[in-house]
Write a protein that holds these residues in place. Structure first.
Motif, mmCIF file in Angstrom:
data_model
loop_
_atom_site.group_PDB
_atom_site.id
_atom_site.type_symbol
_atom_site.label_atom_id
_atom_site.label_comp_id
_atom_site.label_asym_id
_atom_site.label_seq_id
_atom_site.Cartn_x
_atom_site.Cartn_y
_atom_site.Cartn_z
ATOM 1 N N LEU A 262 0.843 -1.200 0.000
ATOM 2 C CA LEU A 262 0.000 0.000 0.000
ATOM 3 C C LEU A 262 0.871 1.241 0.000
ATOM 4 C CD1 LEU A 262 -2.749 -0.895 2.641
ATOM 5 C CD2 LEU A 262 -3.072 -0.628 0.170
ATOM 6 N N PHE A 263 2.017 1.144 0.661
ATOM 7 C CA PHE A 263 2.924 2.274 0.785
ATOM 8 C C PHE A 263 4.231 1.933 0.061
ATOM 9 C CE2 PHE A 263 0.278 2.048 4.569
ATOM 10 C CZ PHE A 263 -0.265 3.325 4.627
ATOM 11 N N ILE A 264 4.739 2.872 -0.705
ATOM 12 C CA ILE A 264 6.025 2.688 -1.357
ATOM 13 C C ILE A 264 6.945 3.833 -0.950
ATOM 14 C CG2 ILE A 264 5.082 1.416 -3.323
ATOM 15 C CD1 ILE A 264 5.256 3.972 -4.953
ATOM 16 N N GLU A 265 8.222 3.558 -0.990
ATOM 17 C CA GLU A 265 9.219 4.512 -0.498
ATOM 18 C C GLU A 265 9.118 5.875 -1.189
ATOM 19 O OE1 GLU A 265 13.383 4.864 1.459
ATOM 20 O OE2 GLU A 265 12.406 2.954 1.070
ATOM 21 N N LYS A 266 8.777 5.868 -2.456
ATOM 22 C CA LYS A 266 8.714 7.108 -3.225
ATOM 23 C C LYS A 266 7.739 8.108 -2.594
ATOM 24 C CE LYS A 266 8.422 8.659 -8.033
ATOM 25 N NZ LYS A 266 7.556 9.830 -7.808
ATOM 26 N N LEU A 267 6.673 7.593 -1.983
ATOM 27 C CA LEU A 267 5.696 8.483 -1.345
ATOM 28 C C LEU A 267 6.316 9.236 -0.174
ATOM 29 C CD1 LEU A 267 2.542 6.167 -1.296
ATOM 30 C CD2 LEU A 267 3.127 7.940 -2.965
ATOM 31 N N PHE A 268 7.165 8.567 0.579
ATOM 32 C CA PHE A 268 7.821 9.226 1.705
ATOM 33 C C PHE A 268 8.828 10.259 1.191
ATOM 34 C CE2 PHE A 268 7.308 4.714 3.366
ATOM 35 C CZ PHE A 268 6.046 4.964 3.877
ATOM 36 N N VAL A 269 9.599 9.863 0.189
ATOM 37 C CA VAL A 269 10.665 10.728 -0.322
ATOM 38 C C VAL A 269 10.091 11.973 -0.995
ATOM 39 C CG1 VAL A 269 12.573 10.877 -1.966
ATOM 40 C CG2 VAL A 269 12.293 8.825 -0.586
ATOM 41 N N ASP A 270 9.072 11.778 -1.824
ATOM 42 C CA ASP A 270 8.536 12.905 -2.602
ATOM 43 C C ASP A 270 7.940 13.999 -1.723
ATOM 44 O OD1 ASP A 270 9.324 11.683 -4.885
ATOM 45 O OD2 ASP A 270 7.316 11.133 -5.588
ATOM 46 N N ALA A 324 -2.238 20.466 9.758
ATOM 47 C CA ALA A 324 -2.289 21.879 9.384
ATOM 48 C C ALA A 324 -3.382 22.043 8.355
ATOM 49 C CB ALA A 324 -0.948 22.349 8.826
ATOM 50 N N GLY A 325 -4.093 23.150 8.413
ATOM 51 C CA GLY A 325 -5.189 23.363 7.484
ATOM 52 C C GLY A 325 -6.463 22.698 7.965
ATOM 53 N N TYR A 326 -7.551 22.924 7.212
ATOM 54 C CA TYR A 326 -8.853 22.405 7.619
ATOM 55 C C TYR A 326 -9.573 21.796 6.424
ATOM 56 C CZ TYR A 326 -8.024 25.177 11.808
ATOM 57 O OH TYR A 326 -7.468 25.692 12.945
ATOM 58 N N GLY A 327 -10.465 20.865 6.728
ATOM 59 C CA GLY A 327 -11.289 20.270 5.688
ATOM 60 C C GLY A 327 -10.469 19.583 4.618
ATOM 61 N N LYS A 328 -10.855 19.798 3.365
ATOM 62 C CA LYS A 328 -10.177 19.156 2.239
ATOM 63 C C LYS A 328 -8.761 19.679 2.038
ATOM 64 C CE LYS A 328 -14.425 18.086 -0.287
ATOM 65 N NZ LYS A 328 -15.178 18.274 -1.568
ATOM 66 N N ASP A 329 -8.461 20.824 2.621
ATOM 67 C CA ASP A 329 -7.121 21.405 2.466
ATOM 68 C C ASP A 329 -6.155 20.954 3.563
ATOM 69 O OD1 ASP A 329 -7.903 22.846 0.202
ATOM 70 O OD2 ASP A 329 -8.675 24.491 1.425
ATOM 71 N N ALA A 330 -6.628 20.113 4.478
ATOM 72 C CA ALA A 330 -5.789 19.696 5.603
ATOM 73 C C ALA A 330 -4.694 18.734 5.142
ATOM 74 C CB ALA A 330 -6.648 19.035 6.678
ATOM 75 N N HIS A 331 -3.519 18.874 5.764
ATOM 76 C CA HIS A 331 -2.392 17.971 5.550
ATOM 77 C C HIS A 331 -1.958 17.421 6.903
ATOM 78 C CE1 HIS A 331 -0.880 18.896 1.287
ATOM 79 N NE2 HIS A 331 -2.074 19.475 1.401
ATOM 80 N N ALA A 332 -1.480 16.186 6.899
ATOM 81 C CA ALA A 332 -0.996 15.559 8.132
ATOM 82 C C ALA A 332 0.522 15.462 8.085
ATOM 83 C CB ALA A 332 -1.613 14.179 8.306
ATOM 84 N N TYR A 333 1.140 15.540 9.272
ATOM 85 C CA TYR A 333 2.596 15.531 9.390
ATOM 86 C C TYR A 333 3.000 14.529 10.461
ATOM 87 C CZ TYR A 333 2.096 19.820 6.743
ATOM 88 O OH TYR A 333 1.772 20.743 5.762
ATOM 89 N N VAL A 334 3.766 13.508 10.068
ATOM 90 C CA VAL A 334 4.281 12.543 11.034
ATOM 91 C C VAL A 334 5.507 13.164 11.691
ATOM 92 C CG1 VAL A 334 5.214 10.221 11.369
ATOM 93 C CG2 VAL A 334 3.406 10.617 9.665
ATOM 94 N N LEU A 335 5.456 13.325 13.016
ATOM 95 C CA LEU A 335 6.460 14.106 13.737
ATOM 96 C C LEU A 335 7.465 13.258 14.504
ATOM 97 C CD1 LEU A 335 3.948 16.724 15.181
ATOM 98 C CD2 LEU A 335 5.418 17.025 13.179
ATOM 99 N N HIS A 416 3.016 14.045 5.218
ATOM 100 C CA HIS A 416 4.438 14.349 5.116
ATOM 101 C C HIS A 416 5.164 13.804 6.340
ATOM 102 C CE1 HIS A 416 3.146 17.420 2.139
ATOM 103 N NE2 HIS A 416 2.144 17.554 2.984
ATOM 104 N N HIS A 417 6.292 13.152 6.108
ATOM 105 C CA HIS A 417 7.148 12.745 7.213
ATOM 106 C C HIS A 417 8.147 13.870 7.459
ATOM 107 C CE1 HIS A 417 6.437 8.121 7.009
ATOM 108 N NE2 HIS A 417 5.315 8.819 6.953
ATOM 109 N N VAL A 418 8.189 14.348 8.678
ATOM 110 C CA VAL A 418 9.114 15.419 9.043
ATOM 111 C C VAL A 418 10.407 14.758 9.498
ATOM 112 C CG1 VAL A 418 9.485 17.461 10.464
ATOM 113 C CG2 VAL A 418 7.173 16.874 9.696
ATOM 114 N N GLY A 419 11.330 14.611 8.574
ATOM 115 C CA GLY A 419 12.523 13.829 8.805
ATOM 116 C C GLY A 419 12.315 12.410 8.312
ATOM 117 N N THR A 420 13.281 11.549 8.590
ATOM 118 C CA THR A 420 13.231 10.164 8.127
ATOM 119 C C THR A 420 13.009 9.225 9.307
ATOM 120 O OG1 THR A 420 14.750 10.680 6.326
ATOM 121 C CG2 THR A 420 14.498 8.360 6.907
#
Length: 477
Positions: A262-270, A324-335, A416-420
């Motif tokens: 389901l998840f590929i490395e390119k998604l994390f890198v991009d 960050a953001g709300y509704g359809k414009d929201a993004h998630a960040y793995v910290l 988005h992953h914040v760092g690796t």
């Protein structure tokens, strides 16, 4: 290449056998600004022949220079390169040079070394056993790592070899010989180090942008371009291979390591947000994001508890993520990823500390056997934590079903992953493979629950809680 007219006496390179792809790769290799070169493609495409031709040409052009050729093992280097490709290149590419070397006793078979008439030396060796550490005592003008993505070769060995590319030499016409490093491979997986370094131009170890990325160049060499040097039925034979083998050995392209992923490395890198090593505390991470215009309006700590505290069991998955953001414009960040083994009190302390330091608004915990086992400890030791319990049912589905909408968010660039996070990302990429069925995806499950909560992927449509740490303990179902 400049200076070809001033080479070993009577020896001139023969370019007549070059195919179209080899010419393109040769031009890259002889451009001064290019330092690191990857030639990739299908089997039989002429990669090794071309690189050894270039190494010999560089050794001829500048006297008393040193050049090294490595493979994973000394035996494979000897059998495929020293005993075979070397003589093929000498005979076809440099007529008369083999005889000159032999006349001067320049083939040192026990040492896997060749000494040219102008004093230049070419070494062949493996990186097995303790040989990598022995390389630290040498320095070279050229380094070539053949089959650079074999199992057992990684960016650690590459970094060691890079440190040996430091010999200062001049050519016959007085110019500085630019030190260069070459790699070749039949591509395997997007997760391999050479794909990250040469195609994505990110550091394979930390995911940050590669400094001076313009020095890292690549060229694909196609098997069909070298058909004149192969047996007539060579390609026909490869066309009968399985799909994965055809993609690697015939098409010469990288693939997903886990075809069920389901998840590929390119998604994390991009979509990764690089985090310098000095940004190593929650307050610094949040400040860094704010400087980039990313203001997190909600942060959660999520846990997928193991069923027992024994270290032989699965980890307690503990992650931190923000929105960050709300509704359809929201993004998630793995910290952060705090997954660990530990006793109930130790796990409770980690969760409570993460909640406080990140300024989280909620702790989300999977309501499995481990969650109930951990709940009593949290009630006793950290009653201020605002808990929300989630569980697998017909609505949330199993682990794969829960992960699918989260994977969709990754594909849309909304996570988005914040760092690796190496262990977390490896587990996510591995999920779906036969091996992954033997172990719980503890880290992945914690992140999945966290992103579901932040982006409301189960459409609970609850308002974000306010008050954070001031809220009293409550159990939400």
């Amino acid at each position: 290449m400049a200076g070809e007219a001033k080479q070993t006496k009577g020896i001139r390179p023969n370019f007549d056998g070059f195919n179209e792809d080899q010419w393109s790769a040769y031009k890259l290799a002889t451009t001064d600004g290019n330092k690191f070169h990857l030639f990739y493609g299908g089997a039989g495409s002429g990669k090794s022949w071309l690189i050894l031709f270039i190494v010999l040409l560089r050794a001829i052009r500048a006297r008393n220079t040193r050049h090294a050729i490595f493979r994973l093992t000394r035996n494979s280097c000897e059998q495929t390169l020293f005993n075979k490709t070397l003589y093929e290149v000498l005979d076809a590419g440099f007529p008369g040079l083999r005889e000159q070397i032999e006349a001067k006793g320049g083939f040192h078979h026990s040492k896997l070394m060749v000494t040219l008439p102008n004093g230049s030396e070419i070494y062949f060796n493996g990186l097995d056993e303790n040989r990598t550490s022995k390389v630290l005592g040498d320095e070279f003008n050229t380094v070539w790592l053949n089959e650079c993505n074999e199992d057992g070769l990684g960016y650690a060995q590459v970094s060691t070899l890079m440190s040996r590319l430091r010999m200062r030499s001049t050519t016959e016409d007085g110019a500085l010989l630019k030190n260069k490093m070459f790699f070749d491979c039949n591509p395997r997986f997007y997760s391999d180090w050479e794909y990250k370094a040469f195609i994505l131009h990110v550091n394979p170890e930390d995911g940050d942008a590669m400094p001076r990325e313009h020095q890292w160049v690549s060229q694909k060499l196609r098997t069909e371009s070298n058909i004149d040097n192969l047996s007539p039925d060579y390609v026909e034979g490869m066309e009968t291979m399985g799909a994965g083998a055809r993609r690697r050995y015939l098409e010469g392209e990288w693939s997903d390591e886990n075809t069920n992923a389901l998840f590929i490395e390119k998604l994390f890198v991009d979509y990764r947000i690089p985090r310098p090593e000095t940004v190593n505390r929650p307050a610094l991470v949040l400040a860094m994001l704010a400087e980039q215009g990313i203001e997190l309006n909600r942060i959660t700590v999520c846990s997928d508890p193991a069923t027992k505290g024994n270290v032989k069991n699965d980890l307690h998955g503990i992650t931190v993520q923000g929105k960050a953001g709300y509704g359809k414009d929201a993004h998630a960040y793995v910290l952060a990823d705090y997954s660990c083994h530990g006793s109930p009190i130790e796990v409770c302390d980690i969760i409570a500390k993460a909640y406080k330091e990140w300024g989280a608004s909620r702790v989300v915990m999977e309501d499995n056997a481990g969650g109930r086992w951990l709940e009593s400890t949290i009630i006793q030791h950290s009653p201020h934590l605002p808990l929300k319990f989630v569980n697998a049912n017909t609505r949330t589905g199993d682990k794969t079903a829960r992960a699918e909408p989260v994977a969709g968010m990754y594909e849309q660039g909304k996570v988005h992953h914040v760092g690796t996070f190496r262990e977390l990302e490896a587990q996510m990429c591995d999920w779906g493979s036969p091996a992954s069925r033997k172990k719980s995806p503890d880290r992945m499950d914690a992140v999945v629950w966290g992103i579901i909560e932040l982006l409301d992927l189960h459409q609970e449509a609850k308002p974000d809680p306010s008050g954070g740490a001031a809220s009293r303990y409550r159990r939400l179902r």
